[in-house]
Every structure is written in C-alpha cells, then in structure tokens.
Design a protein around this motif. Structure first.
Motif, PDB file in Angstrom:
ATOM      1  N   THR A   1      77.874  -6.535  20.638  1.00  0.00           N
ATOM      2  CA  THR A   1      78.386  -7.619  19.797  1.00  0.00           C
ATOM      3  C   THR A   1      78.158  -7.327  18.311  1.00  0.00           C
ATOM      4  O   THR A   1      77.313  -6.504  17.938  1.00  0.00           O
ATOM      5  CB  THR A   1      77.696  -8.950  20.132  1.00  0.00           C
ATOM      6  N   ILE A   2      78.895  -8.042  17.492  1.00  0.00           N
ATOM      7  CA  ILE A   2      78.730  -7.906  16.048  1.00  0.00           C
ATOM      8  C   ILE A   2      77.324  -8.332  15.632  1.00  0.00           C
ATOM      9  O   ILE A   2      76.748  -7.772  14.688  1.00  0.00           O
ATOM     10  CB  ILE A   2      79.807  -8.715  15.303  1.00  0.00           C
TER      11      ILE A   2
ATOM     12  N   TYR B   1      87.691  -3.529  22.427  1.00  0.00           N
ATOM     13  CA  TYR B   1      87.446  -4.560  21.414  1.00  0.00           C
ATOM     14  C   TYR B   1      88.028  -5.907  21.822  1.00  0.00           C
ATOM     15  O   TYR B   1      89.196  -6.008  22.236  1.00  0.00           O
ATOM     16  CB  TYR B   1      88.062  -4.126  20.085  1.00  0.00           C
TER      17      TYR B   1
ATOM     18  N   ASN C   1      87.629 -10.302  20.506  1.00  0.00           N
ATOM     19  CA  ASN C   1      87.032 -11.284  19.588  1.00  0.00           C
ATOM     20  C   ASN C   1      87.477 -12.664  20.048  1.00  0.00           C
ATOM     21  O   ASN C   1      88.334 -13.290  19.445  1.00  0.00           O
ATOM     22  CB  ASN C   1      87.450 -11.011  18.152  1.00  0.00           C
TER      23      ASN C   1
ATOM     24  N   LEU D   1      83.204   1.349  16.625  1.00  0.00           N
ATOM     25  CA  LEU D   1      82.150   1.775  17.546  1.00  0.00           C
ATOM     26  C   LEU D   1      82.718   2.690  18.629  1.00  0.00           C
ATOM     27  O   LEU D   1      83.762   2.408  19.216  1.00  0.00           O
ATOM     28  CB  LEU D   1      81.516   0.540  18.203  1.00  0.00           C
TER      29      LEU D   1
ATOM     30  N   MET E   1      75.114  -5.358  16.142  1.00  0.00           N
ATOM     31  CA  MET E   1      75.365  -4.348  15.121  1.00  0.00           C
ATOM     32  C   MET E   1      74.774  -4.761  13.774  1.00  0.00           C
ATOM     33  O   MET E   1      74.254  -3.916  13.033  1.00  0.00           O
ATOM     34  CB  MET E   1      76.865  -4.072  15.016  1.00  0.00           C
TER      35      MET E   1
ATOM     36  N   VAL F   1      82.822  -3.134  14.186  1.00  0.00           N
ATOM     37  CA  VAL F   1      82.828  -3.228  15.652  1.00  0.00           C
ATOM     38  C   VAL F   1      83.973  -2.386  16.208  1.00  0.00           C
ATOM     39  O   VAL F   1      83.809  -1.667  17.190  1.00  0.00           O
ATOM     40  CB  VAL F   1      82.954  -4.695  16.104  1.00  0.00           C
TER      41      VAL F   1
ATOM     42  N   PRO G   1      83.863  -7.274  11.668  1.00  0.00           N
ATOM     43  CA  PRO G   1      84.624  -6.844  12.848  1.00  0.00           C
ATOM     44  C   PRO G   1      85.221  -5.441  12.715  1.00  0.00           C
ATOM     45  O   PRO G   1      85.427  -4.750  13.724  1.00  0.00           O
ATOM     46  CB  PRO G   1      85.712  -7.921  12.966  1.00  0.00           C
TER      47      PRO G   1
ATOM     48  N   THR H   1      83.282  -8.074  19.771  1.00  0.00           N
ATOM     49  CA  THR H   1      82.530  -7.243  20.716  1.00  0.00           C
ATOM     50  C   THR H   1      83.359  -6.034  21.122  1.00  0.00           C
ATOM     51  O   THR H   1      84.583  -6.120  21.275  1.00  0.00           O
ATOM     52  CB  THR H   1      82.184  -8.067  21.985  1.00  0.00           C
ATOM     53  N   LYS H   2      82.699  -4.906  21.292  1.00  0.00           N
ATOM     54  CA  LYS H   2      83.364  -3.720  21.812  1.00  0.00           C
ATOM     55  C   LYS H   2      82.385  -2.976  22.711  1.00  0.00           C
ATOM     56  O   LYS H   2      81.233  -2.755  22.330  1.00  0.00           O
ATOM     57  CB  LYS H   2      83.828  -2.803  20.672  1.00  0.00           C
TER      58      LYS H   2
END
Length: 207
Positions: free
Chosen positions: A38-39, A22, A24, A63, A42, A60, A57, A33-34
């Motif tokens: 990206t968010i 993860y 940000n 995930l 998602m 995220v 977030p 993002t992970k």
C-alpha cells in the motif's frame, strides 16, 4: 495450499502474484496499492521511487515485483518474527500479515487464548507468544493451521458485518465467495471449507 517446502521468497512471490497489479479502490482503506504493497507502507518506508521528494500514487505505480517481494520478506516476515513461529503456521500468518498487518498476530493470540494458552492480544510476536504458539502446536499439530485459517475467515466475515463497504471483498458479484474468503480457505483443509449453502447462510444478514 501446500507450502511446507517453499522458501519465504517463494511464498512472498505467490502473495505478489495473488495480489495483482495497481489498484486504487476508494472503498479500500489501504489506498493506492500494487502487488499488495500500500501507499501507506511505501510512505512509512520512504520509498520515493520517482525522486520528487514525496510518496504518491505515482510511486506505487513504479513498484516492481522484485521490490514488493523484498518488502514482504523484510518487513512482513522477518521484522514481525513470523520465522519464530512453528513452520506449518508461517505461510498463513505471513499471508495474513501482508493483508491485515498486526491483526494477523492478534488473530493468532486470540486463538491461543481459546486453546487455553493465554497471551496478551497486542499484535506483537514476543517470547510469550512464541512459547505459547509452540505449546499449542505441540498439543494439536494436525489442527492448529486449520484453526488459524478458520479464525482468519471469521475475521473477514466480522469485518464485513461491521463495514458494508468491505462486503464486496468477501462476496463475489455472482453471489459466491469473494477474494477474502477464498484467500483464507486457501490455507484451510477442504473439509473445513464452507459449502455454498453454509456461505449463503452466513451472509444472509447482508441482504
């Protein structure tokens, strides 16, 4: 990077491993993002993993690697029709699609034009792009993968030229090649990698 014998899931797993956990970063337009997801992706896919009715977030962070791999295979390989390109090109185009979306295809389409196989630069893999890529690959089977990788590298350099906040992705803190450039060169034969001197010359205007 030799990936000719790897499955699409293997390649996706390598991307997940390379992207890491993860982050940000306020300088990254992708937002939270992970594993490279990206968010924004998602939200587009409606992945509300916390069940609170919105994608934030926190979703995220939840995930998993296996879910990220599935997202990449389904939405960044199958849906954009990367499987319809010549197999040697698929790993690099797939990796770039994860990193830059439809720009990965625009880079290919621009390259095709430079090779004399003109297609619309629209970021979509349709019948004309598929046919032109097949012809281009047949005309230069030992060069097109390197040519695409070099175009990727140029894309990153050009982006960093225009957007100073992005230069930290192309230039390491120690002054060497950053993640973007290393990522592109992972798909380019070593003889086409920039030397340290060539790299410093290319980024000299960033000082």
């Amino acid at each position: 990077m030799s990936q000719g014998t790897l499955s699409v899931r293997d390649i996706a797993s390598e991307i997940v491993a390379r992207e890491g956990g993860y982050v940000n970063d306020p300088d990254d337009p992708g937002g939270a993002t992970k594993y490279g997801v990206t968010i924004h992706t998602m939200r587009r896919l409606g992945l509300d993993l916390t069940g609170d009715g919105q994608v934030t977030p926190a979703d995220v962070r939840r995930l998993t690697k296996s879910k990220a791999v599935k997202i990449f295979v389904d939405h960044y390989f199958s849906r954009p029709r990367i499987a319809d390109l010549p197999q040697p090109l698929q790993p690099s185009v797939f990796d770039m699609y994860v990193n830059a979306g439809a720009n990965a295809v625009k880079i290919l389409q621009t390259l095709l034009g430079k090779m004399g196989f003109t297609v619309s630069v629209d970021g979509a893999i349709g019948p004309n792009t598929i046919a032109a890529t097949a012809r281009a690959h047949a005309s230069a089977p030992n060069h097109i993968v390197d040519a695409y990788g070099i175009e990727r590298r140029n894309y990153y350099f050009d982006l960093a030229d225009r957007r100073p906040a992005s230069r930290k992705y192309a230039l390491s803190r120690a002054g060497g090649k950053g993640g973007w450039i290393k990522r592109a060169e992972a798909f380019i034969a070593p003889r086409y990698h920039l030397s340290d001197t060539e790299f410093r010359r290319r980024i000299a205007s960033w000082d």
